[in-house]
Design an enzyme around this catalytic site. Structure first.
Site, PDB file in Angstrom:
ATOM      1  N   ASP A  49      -2.538  28.367  -4.281  1.00 58.39           N
ATOM      2  CA  ASP A  49      -2.575  29.709  -3.679  1.00 58.39           C
ATOM      3  C   ASP A  49      -3.652  29.812  -2.596  1.00 58.39           C
ATOM      4  O   ASP A  49      -4.532  30.681  -2.647  1.00 58.39           O
ATOM      5  CB  ASP A  49      -2.839  30.764  -4.757  1.00 58.39           C
ATOM      6  CG  ASP A  49      -1.749  30.808  -5.814  1.00 58.39           C
ATOM      7  OD1 ASP A  49      -0.631  30.357  -5.530  1.00 58.39           O
ATOM      8  OD2 ASP A  49      -2.027  31.302  -6.928  1.00 58.39           O
ATOM      9  N   GLU A 205       6.837  36.815  -2.237  1.00 57.04           N
ATOM     10  CA  GLU A 205       5.527  37.115  -2.810  1.00 57.04           C
ATOM     11  C   GLU A 205       4.498  36.305  -2.029  1.00 57.04           C
ATOM     12  O   GLU A 205       4.821  35.626  -1.063  1.00 57.04           O
ATOM     13  CB  GLU A 205       5.476  36.798  -4.308  1.00 57.04           C
ATOM     14  CG  GLU A 205       5.801  35.373  -4.679  1.00 57.04           C
ATOM     15  CD  GLU A 205       5.830  35.177  -6.191  1.00 57.04           C
ATOM     16  OE1 GLU A 205       5.024  34.359  -6.671  1.00 57.04           O
ATOM     17  OE2 GLU A 205       6.641  35.827  -6.892  1.00 57.04           O
TER      18      GLU A 205
END
Length: 520
Positions: A49, A205
């Protein structure tokens, strides 16, 4: 052995595998070729991430840590290739007793998908711990200290963006929906002043916003097909056009772009990489009709395995790994499996050693104070030297891997004082942890012992061994797999782990003299 001499011994051991490369290296992977090129990934370990920004000549990288403590790792680089750990945002995780490993803990949740920005002399991070409202952290220095304000709502995978006029926003989308919302923040980034739908991308997302030449660019991960899209607009509220970018077969599926000091741009993107976890690649980017294209004009639409470094002339850097525990604080390479019980470990009770006291737990998965360090690809060997004279009856202490499969060498002491060494495999399953012995236990003297763990991410296998003198090694029989599974385990790549627990608690302990990372 005196600590200064032991430090030299560790440095020599870590450098033996790298003598041909010049300077001693503690890691087992070196992305920087030294010839003006680099290999992906820059860090061959689980740094998922990613969000990367530039401040002047410096780059900063924020990454997910789930429930590892300290939480939310920050890294620093001068060239996007050579990175070191700058610190962590959260000394301890707050807001949920599970972060202290109560009620089985919270291994697969916690802190993930942070967003990092810098404006007017301060760093800002937006992150949404699972089950909590979004938190905004702020610091004048990347090393902290950090202050925190919590918003009044939960923004999934919040993408913080500060426009050129200083106005701040959070962009958010949940993959099961795909509706992308824009939250406007007040001047000090402590409250939401507006919340509106601005776009829709099916499965989106991990949203991230950047601005270039009057265009806003919105990057979204599409986890269901491991792909990355980009949308562009002249206005934050749209209308937006959307195009496909890359996917895990061509480089990765969650990331964005960062600007270079010379005005160019470079891409960063996460890719699922098997048992090592999720690695971050970097990539040259060029522009075609004001759309970003990953790769080079000669090989567009693909993150290269080998490319020219974006910035030349910066020295080699890497996160620390080997450790002789002679400092007054744990090295920045270490994290605990949850918030630690600080009464059950010490660097000061026996200076020069890490003392791990047995925590009270009926099994490994529920034991606090497992000390972790990321596994390193493509192959890595971790060796610990232990003093196990302090073991008590009922203790289970040792060293191994930690993840979907935890392969471990376990030391115990019988009521008659006899020491024993065995191997076990702990598998995380949907029904709970499943522990299986590997081979027969063998008697050992409870003195100084060396334990070795090899991780081979090219075969997804672990090898375990022990030594009574640090020179002659005995392999532990059995099959010891490595794996990453987003449905079970820790949602992280396999890690090295030191542990010590006892169902009855007590005062047993191990003293860790050193940890050494090298190539097998």
């Amino acid at each position: 052995m005196p600590k200064p001499f032991r430090r030299l011994t560790l440095a020599l051991a870590a450098s033996l595998c790298c003598l041909g490369a010049g300077a001693a290296s503690a890691q087992v992977w070196r992305a920087d070729s030294g010839q003006g090129t680099y290999h992906n990934p820059p860090l061959y370990a689980d740094y998922p991430d990613p969000d990367i920004i530039r401040v002047g000549q410096d780059f900063y990288f924020a990454s997910t840590t789930f429930v590892n403590a300290p939480g939310l790792t920050l890294l620093h680089s001068r060239d996007l290739v050579n990175w070191d750990i700058a610190g962590h945002v959260m000394p301890r995780l707050e807001g949920n007793p599970k972060y202290d490993l109560a009620d089985g803990g919270d291994y697969r949740h916690g802190v993930f998908a942070p967003s990092l920005r810098h404006y007017n002399g301060r760093f800002y991070i937006a992150v949404t711990p699972v089950g909590h409202n979004t938190r905004l952290y702020s610091a004048a220095d990347i090393r902290g200290p950090w202050t925190m304000h919590e918003l009044d709502r939960e923004a999934f995978d919040p993408g913080l963006f500060i426009d050129t006029d200083g106005k701040a926003f959070v962009v958010t989308s949940i993959g099961s929906d795909g509706t992308i919302r824009l939250l406007s923040l007040n001047a000090d980034l402590t409250a939401v002043t507006d919340d509106r739908k601005i776009h829709y991308v099916q499965g989106a997302e991990g949203s991230k916003l950047i601005k270039r030449d009057g265009w806003y660019y919105l990057f979204n991960a599409i986890p269901r097909r491991l792909a990355l899209t980009v949308s562009r607009s002249k206005s934050l509220t749209g209308p937006w056009e959307t195009r496909e970018q890359i996917d895990d077969t061509t480089g990765g599926h969650q990331g964005a772009l960062v600007d270079l000091p010379d005005g160019g741009w470079y891409g960063f993107v996460m890719r699922d990489a098997g048992a090592i976890g999720r690695v971050t690649n970097i990539s040259p980017v060029f522009w075609r009709d004001d759309w970003p294209v990953w790769g080079t004009p000669a090989a567009p639409g693909r993150v290269p395995d080998l490319a020219a470094k974006p910035i030349l002339g910066e020295p080699f850097a890497e996160p620390p790994s080997s450790d002789d525990f002679s400092g007054g604080a744990l090295g920045r390479q270490w994290q605990w499996n949850h918030n630690p019980d600080d009464s059950r470990w010490s660097l000061s009770e026996r200076p020069g050693f890490l003392r791990l006291k047995a925590t009270t737990a009926h099994d490994f998965w529920n034991a606090r104070n497992t000390l972790l360090q990321k596994g390193q690809g493509p192959k890595a060997r971790g060796v610990v030297k232990l003093d196990v004279r302090g073991l008590k009856a009922g203790d289970a202490c040792g060293f191994g891997t930690f993840g979907k499969f935890s392969s471990q060498i376990v030391l115990t002491r019988a009521p008659n004082g006899q020491g024993a060494l065995s191997a076990r495999l702990v598998e995380s399953t949907a029904a709970g942890p499943k522990t299986s012995p590997r081979g027969e236990a063998r008697a050992v003297r409870l003195g100084d012992l060396w334990l070795s763990v090899d991780m081979d991410f090219t075969t997804d296998k672990t090898a375990l061994a022990y030594s009574l003198d640090g020179r002659s090694w005995t392999a532990m029989p059995g099959d010891f797999p490595l794996a990453f599974d987003w449905r079970t385990g820790t949602f992280q790549g396999e890690q090295f782990g030191l542990f010590c627990h006892n169902p009855a608690g007590g005062e047993g302990r191990i003293d860790v003299d050193s940890f050494t990372l090298s190539k097998p």
